[in-house]
Design an enzyme around this catalytic site. Structure first.
Site, short mmCIF file in Angstrom:
data_model
loop_
_atom_site.label_atom_id
_atom_site.label_comp_id
_atom_site.label_asym_id
_atom_site.label_seq_id
_atom_site.Cartn_x
_atom_site.Cartn_y
_atom_site.Cartn_z
CG ASP A 1 -1.93 -0.96 1.34
OD1 ASP A 1 -2.34 -1.44 0.27
OD2 ASP A 1 -2.39 -1.27 2.46
CE1 TYR B 1 3.49 -6.62 3.85
CE2 TYR B 1 2.72 -8.89 3.82
CZ TYR B 1 2.90 -7.67 3.19
OH TYR B 1 2.49 -7.51 1.89
#
Lengths: 262, 262
Positions: B54, B112
């Site tokens: 993103d 992540y």
């Protein structure tokens, strides 16, 4: 009332600490700070730093003092200043100080860190603004040079031109080169080398010149045993090593006698 | 020839990974990379990432593949791309790969990291772009919630709108919240909390929604034992926790079966 401020900044976007009084002045740490202080105090406020960091140099623990109207004593200065300052300048602490406190004159020692990134092939983006990407260095040679720098010396050979300071004797109180592994996510890489130096004072660009000298030792351009002779020459040109770039340098601590330490 | 690229980037200046085909397109990682690839290849080159990060999300280990002319096999792609790319996008490795290699389809897991900074009073400037400044969190409550997330679940409740992916079952392979002391120079501060999660795949903004959910557990807005019920509802609105901001998130590793791992 006098305020003692503990400051951190990422220096990359700034033309150093010192405000420049001229048309279209460049962005400086002092300029941003005084701007925020003026808004809160309602009057112009002069901020006095413990020293002038160069353009691009960072701080994790710069100290400054300033005088603000007594009527503003109730203000949460840390919070209010942080609300006004850009994100890359932070007030870590703001405390009232005796009216005699002077951030520069009362400092008894300062500590700087200089970071050498040894991999030429890549620099992690989050580290790039805070290191010198200088290639592989022999840490044993850098360490062998440190004892020659420790103690009281005339450091004129590690001072750059453009200063009116007369005395060039300083006492290096501490010097260390540590190997760090800052990035567990990255492909195998040579360790980051972190030089930490403390002294009762530093000459203009002395830490960056010391970092350049140590890097020259680390890549065997200068022998550690030649360092005493280079210092004794008291001549910047005799030290055949470049001034290390500003990006690697951070002022990490300013110490004051007794209770004056923040 | 097909190239497999290992990439790191500081996402703060970019509108995410994916290139946007429109007039005056915003700056994207893929856009910058394809621009550099086109210059070196002499022809337009499409870069395929392992996934779309993103806007504002960082990467320490994104993987992409692309096809470049065989005549350019002799080029040092890592060095040449790094010379052309902005400093906040770095190629850590560039290797030739089988023509069948696909950065997205062949990925077997991704990892992540999400970073929570617990001090509201200050954020160190060098960390600010990489954390969520969320205030103090009870790490024991966050950790108590993790077992409820591990394993195979329908994670529809942690998926944001705006995606056409149908299957919402994923397997969370690893989840940990570690307390870190990243800044020895700073005034006493609560530890940085680092959430690390690995899964066979992630839904849209799933890690940021998981970070928001865990932060809600950490400040006792949501009880860890309520997490299974919230997941079972399969409804984003039922999870009464905001999507955590992009700044705290980094893609740190993409794994491929066998020799496909860079």
């Amino acid at each position: 009332m006098r305020l003692k401020l503990l400051l951190a900044y990422a220096g990359g976007r700034y033309s150093g600490w010192q405000i420049q009084e001229k048309p279209n002045p460049p962005r400086t740490i002092q300029g941003e700070l005084e701007n925020a202080l003026r808004i809160l105090a309602g009057v112009p406020v002069r901020a006095h730093g413990s020293g002038r960091t160069d353009a691009g140099v960072h701080a994790h623990g710069q100290v400054a003092h300033c005088d603000v109207p007594d009527g503003k004593a109730g203000l949460n200065w840390r919070k209010s200043l942080n609300a006004l300052l850009p994100d890359d300048i932070r007030v870590l602490d703001a405390a009232s100080a005796p009216l005699t406190f002077h951030a520069r004159n009362d400092a008894v020692s300062k500590t700087y860190v200089y970071q050498f990134w040894q991999e030429r092939a890549f620099v992690p983006p989050h580290l790039a603004p805070y290191v010198w990407c200088c290639g592989s260095l022999g840490v044993q040679y850098m360490r062998a040079a440190l004892p020659h720098l420790l103690g009281e010396h005339d450091f004129a050979g590690l001072q750059n031109a453009g200063t009116d300071i007369r005395g060039t004797r300083r006492t290096l109180l501490f010097a260390e080169v540590a190997a760090m592994q800052p990035c567990e996510y990255y492909p195998p890489h040579l360790p980051l080398l972190r030089l930490t130096v403390s002294a009762d004072g530093f000459l203009k660009q002395m830490v960056r010149n010391m970092a350049g000298l140590l890097a020259a030792c680390g890549c065997q351009k200068i022998a550690p045993n030649d360092v005493p002779g280079l210092l004794a020459a008291r001549d910047r040109k005799a030290v055949r090593a470049a001034t290390a770039p500003a990006s690697g340098l951070s002022l990490v601590k300013v110490e004051y006698a007794g209770a004056q330490t923040i």
